[in-house]
Design a protein around this motif. Structure first.
Motif, PDB file in Angstrom:
ATOM      1  N   PRO A  33     -19.685   0.557   5.632  1.00  0.00           N
ATOM      2  CA  PRO A  33     -20.241   1.766   4.995  1.00  0.00           C
ATOM      3  C   PRO A  33     -19.562   3.076   5.413  1.00  0.00           C
ATOM      4  CG  PRO A  33     -21.776   0.904   6.626  1.00  0.00           C
ATOM      5  CD  PRO A  33     -20.651  -0.080   6.556  1.00  0.00           C
ATOM      6  N   TYR A  34     -18.425   2.993   6.092  1.00  0.00           N
ATOM      7  CA  TYR A  34     -17.663   4.188   6.500  1.00  0.00           C
ATOM      8  C   TYR A  34     -16.248   3.729   6.800  1.00  0.00           C
ATOM      9  CZ  TYR A  34     -20.052   1.987  10.439  1.00  0.00           C
ATOM     10  OH  TYR A  34     -20.602   1.051  11.270  1.00  0.00           O
ATOM     11  N   ALA A  35     -15.369   4.687   7.030  1.00  0.00           N
ATOM     12  CA  ALA A  35     -13.972   4.355   7.310  1.00  0.00           C
ATOM     13  C   ALA A  35     -13.844   3.688   8.686  1.00  0.00           C
ATOM     14  CB  ALA A  35     -13.125   5.622   7.277  1.00  0.00           C
ATOM     15  N   PHE A  36     -12.771   2.926   8.873  1.00  0.00           N
ATOM     16  CA  PHE A  36     -12.549   2.256  10.163  1.00  0.00           C
ATOM     17  C   PHE A  36     -12.557   3.249  11.331  1.00  0.00           C
ATOM     18  CE2 PHE A  36     -10.033  -0.902   7.496  1.00  0.00           C
ATOM     19  CZ  PHE A  36     -11.043  -1.866   7.514  1.00  0.00           C
ATOM     20  N   ALA A  45     -10.638   2.579  15.718  1.00  0.00           N
ATOM     21  CA  ALA A  45     -10.427   2.091  14.353  1.00  0.00           C
ATOM     22  C   ALA A  45      -9.915   0.649  14.329  1.00  0.00           C
ATOM     23  CB  ALA A  45      -9.460   3.015  13.619  1.00  0.00           C
ATOM     24  N   LYS A  46      -9.005   0.316  15.242  1.00  0.00           N
ATOM     25  CA  LYS A  46      -8.425  -1.030  15.239  1.00  0.00           C
ATOM     26  C   LYS A  46      -9.499  -2.081  15.506  1.00  0.00           C
ATOM     27  CE  LYS A  46      -4.711  -3.254  14.470  1.00  0.00           C
ATOM     28  NZ  LYS A  46      -4.260  -3.199  13.052  1.00  0.00           N
ATOM     29  N   THR A  47     -10.369  -1.797  16.471  1.00  0.00           N
ATOM     30  CA  THR A  47     -11.471  -2.723  16.752  1.00  0.00           C
ATOM     31  C   THR A  47     -12.358  -2.884  15.528  1.00  0.00           C
ATOM     32  OG1 THR A  47     -11.494  -2.258  19.125  1.00  0.00           O
ATOM     33  CG2 THR A  47     -13.551  -3.054  18.164  1.00  0.00           C
ATOM     34  N   MET A  48     -12.671  -1.777  14.866  1.00  0.00           N
ATOM     35  CA  MET A  48     -13.528  -1.851  13.684  1.00  0.00           C
ATOM     36  C   MET A  48     -12.869  -2.666  12.572  1.00  0.00           C
ATOM     37  SD  MET A  48     -16.383  -0.437  14.386  1.00  0.00           S
ATOM     38  CE  MET A  48     -17.096  -0.354  12.738  1.00  0.00           C
ATOM     39  N   GLU A  49     -11.565  -2.464  12.399  1.00  0.00           N
ATOM     40  CA  GLU A  49     -10.852  -3.176  11.330  1.00  0.00           C
ATOM     41  C   GLU A  49     -10.852  -4.688  11.581  1.00  0.00           C
ATOM     42  OE1 GLU A  49      -6.844  -1.810  10.709  1.00  0.00           O
ATOM     43  OE2 GLU A  49      -6.366  -3.536   9.435  1.00  0.00           O
ATOM     44  N   PHE A 109     -25.295  -4.693  11.969  1.00  0.00           N
ATOM     45  CA  PHE A 109     -24.603  -3.892  12.997  1.00  0.00           C
ATOM     46  C   PHE A 109     -23.863  -2.701  12.390  1.00  0.00           C
ATOM     47  CE2 PHE A 109     -20.889  -3.690  16.127  1.00  0.00           C
ATOM     48  CZ  PHE A 109     -21.611  -3.109  17.151  1.00  0.00           C
ATOM     49  N   TRP A 110     -23.187  -2.911  11.253  1.00  0.00           N
ATOM     50  CA  TRP A 110     -22.449  -1.788  10.635  1.00  0.00           C
ATOM     51  C   TRP A 110     -23.410  -0.664  10.272  1.00  0.00           C
ATOM     52  CZ3 TRP A 110     -18.668  -3.775  12.656  1.00  0.00           C
ATOM     53  CH2 TRP A 110     -18.153  -5.037  12.355  1.00  0.00           C
ATOM     54  N   GLN A 111     -24.614  -1.006   9.882  1.00  0.00           N
ATOM     55  CA  GLN A 111     -25.584   0.016   9.462  1.00  0.00           C
ATOM     56  C   GLN A 111     -26.262   0.708  10.636  1.00  0.00           C
ATOM     57  OE1 GLN A 111     -27.898  -1.361   5.790  1.00  0.00           O
ATOM     58  NE2 GLN A 111     -27.138  -3.290   6.633  1.00  0.00           N
ATOM     59  N   VAL A 112     -26.265   0.018  11.770  1.00  0.00           N
ATOM     60  CA  VAL A 112     -26.886   0.573  12.977  1.00  0.00           C
ATOM     61  C   VAL A 112     -26.039   1.703  13.568  1.00  0.00           C
ATOM     62  CG1 VAL A 112     -27.223  -0.065  15.418  1.00  0.00           C
ATOM     63  CG2 VAL A 112     -28.265  -1.426  13.615  1.00  0.00           C
ATOM     64  N   MET A 113     -24.805   1.816  13.077  1.00  0.00           N
ATOM     65  CA  MET A 113     -23.896   2.840  13.598  1.00  0.00           C
ATOM     66  C   MET A 113     -23.522   3.806  12.477  1.00  0.00           C
ATOM     67  SD  MET A 113     -21.444   0.443  15.982  1.00  0.00           S
ATOM     68  CE  MET A 113     -20.828  -0.587  14.658  1.00  0.00           C
ATOM     69  N   LYS A 114     -23.187   5.027  12.869  1.00  0.00           N
ATOM     70  CA  LYS A 114     -22.696   6.003  11.883  1.00  0.00           C
ATOM     71  C   LYS A 114     -21.877   7.072  12.583  1.00  0.00           C
ATOM     72  CE  LYS A 114     -26.464   9.370  11.859  1.00  0.00           C
ATOM     73  NZ  LYS A 114     -27.350  10.190  11.027  1.00  0.00           N
ATOM     74  N   LYS A 115     -21.091   7.757  11.768  1.00  0.00           N
ATOM     75  CA  LYS A 115     -20.334   8.899  12.270  1.00  0.00           C
ATOM     76  C   LYS A 115     -21.317   9.973  12.722  1.00  0.00           C
ATOM     77  CE  LYS A 115     -16.759  12.146  10.699  1.00  0.00           C
ATOM     78  NZ  LYS A 115     -15.736  11.813  11.708  1.00  0.00           N
ATOM     79  N   ASP A 116     -21.027  10.620  13.836  1.00  0.00           N
ATOM     80  CA  ASP A 116     -21.916  11.660  14.377  1.00  0.00           C
ATOM     81  C   ASP A 116     -23.327  11.129  14.597  1.00  0.00           C
ATOM     82  OD1 ASP A 116     -19.774  13.497  14.220  1.00  0.00           O
ATOM     83  OD2 ASP A 116     -20.247  13.918  12.117  1.00  0.00           O
ATOM     84  N   GLY A 117     -23.416   9.904  15.060  1.00  0.00           N
ATOM     85  CA  GLY A 117     -24.721   9.329  15.379  1.00  0.00           C
ATOM     86  C   GLY A 117     -25.169   9.758  16.775  1.00  0.00           C
ATOM     87  N   GLY A 118     -26.017   8.945  17.354  1.00  0.00           N
ATOM     88  CA  GLY A 118     -26.512   9.239  18.698  1.00  0.00           C
ATOM     89  C   GLY A 118     -27.729  10.130  18.663  1.00  0.00           C
TER      90      GLY A 118
END
Ligand code: MN
Length: 226
Positions: A33-36, A45-49, A109-118
């Protein structure tokens, strides 16, 4: 002895991990749901990819192979399959447990994370966490302990129980709270080495510490409200 990097390269070259060779089937790899690089610098990014395009893709392919013989199971939502695991035909049950577990866990797991989360949870979820753990910081301490304490590969979860309270669980391999009839996951962290090895090598605690910066508490609150 192959280095970890060699093993990743070997995995990349293996047909088993190549998304293009995955058999067409009932289940498909959801788009990230977001870029790597969206979770940089906390998750690289490499880990995400690799994690999404190779590992998650391999679980989807394995699940499709497992249910190919039993098309009626391929028509069920993956959450329902997890809930009904003991009814899955015995000859494919372990494969469905591992591959189906891998599919649902990573999709979550992908949804549990987001850019500028925390940050911290709000509203009713925050109140439930405070009620169980006294404070947000005591909750994160307990969750971090559960995540770092998983022996080998597995997951740590914050779940909602049927009485509305929350609790921490950990599961081995690709097992998950959906398998235990009534728990609903709110957040979950993948502590398999493939989730952090490129950046953190064996330092799982560093990964868990950074992961708090990408947690999507809005998503967790939506799960809690269900
Ligand atoms: Mn994983």
């Amino acid at each position: 002895m192959l280095s970890r990097r060699d093993l990743f390269a070997a995995a990349a070259a293996s047909p088993l991990f190549a998304q293009t060779s995955a058999p067409a089937g009932a289940f498909t790899l959801p788009k990230l749901p977001y870029a790597f690089d969206a979770l940089e610098p906390h998750i690289d990014a490499k880990t995400m990819e690799i994690h999404h395009d190779r590992h998650h893709a391999a679980y989807v392919a394995g699940l499709n192979t497992a249910v190919a013989k039993y098309p009626e199971w391929g028509k069920r939502p993956i959450e329902e399959i997890m809930r009904l695991l003991s009814s899955v035909p015995e000859d494919v049950r372990t494969a469905v447990r591992n591959m189906g577990g891998g599919h649902i866990n990573h999709t979550f797991f992908w949804q549990v994370m987001k850019k500028d989360g925390g940050g911290e949870p709000k509203g009713e979820l925050a109140a439930a966490i405070d009620k169980k753990f006294s404070s947000y910081s005591q909750f994160t301490d307990a969750f971090t302990k559960a995540a770092t304490g998983v022996f080998g590969s597995g997951w740590a979860w914050l779940v909602k129980l049927p009485d509305g309270s929350v609790d921490i669980q950990s599961t081995p391999n690709q097992d998950n709270p959906w398998m235990a009839a009534k728990a609903t996951p709110l957040i979950g962290i993948d502590v398999w080495e493939h989730a952090y090895y490129l950046k953190h090598q064996n330092r799982r605690a560093d990964y868990v510490k950074e992961w708090w910066n990408v947690v999507n508490w809005d998503f967790a609150s939506e799960q809690f409200a269900k």
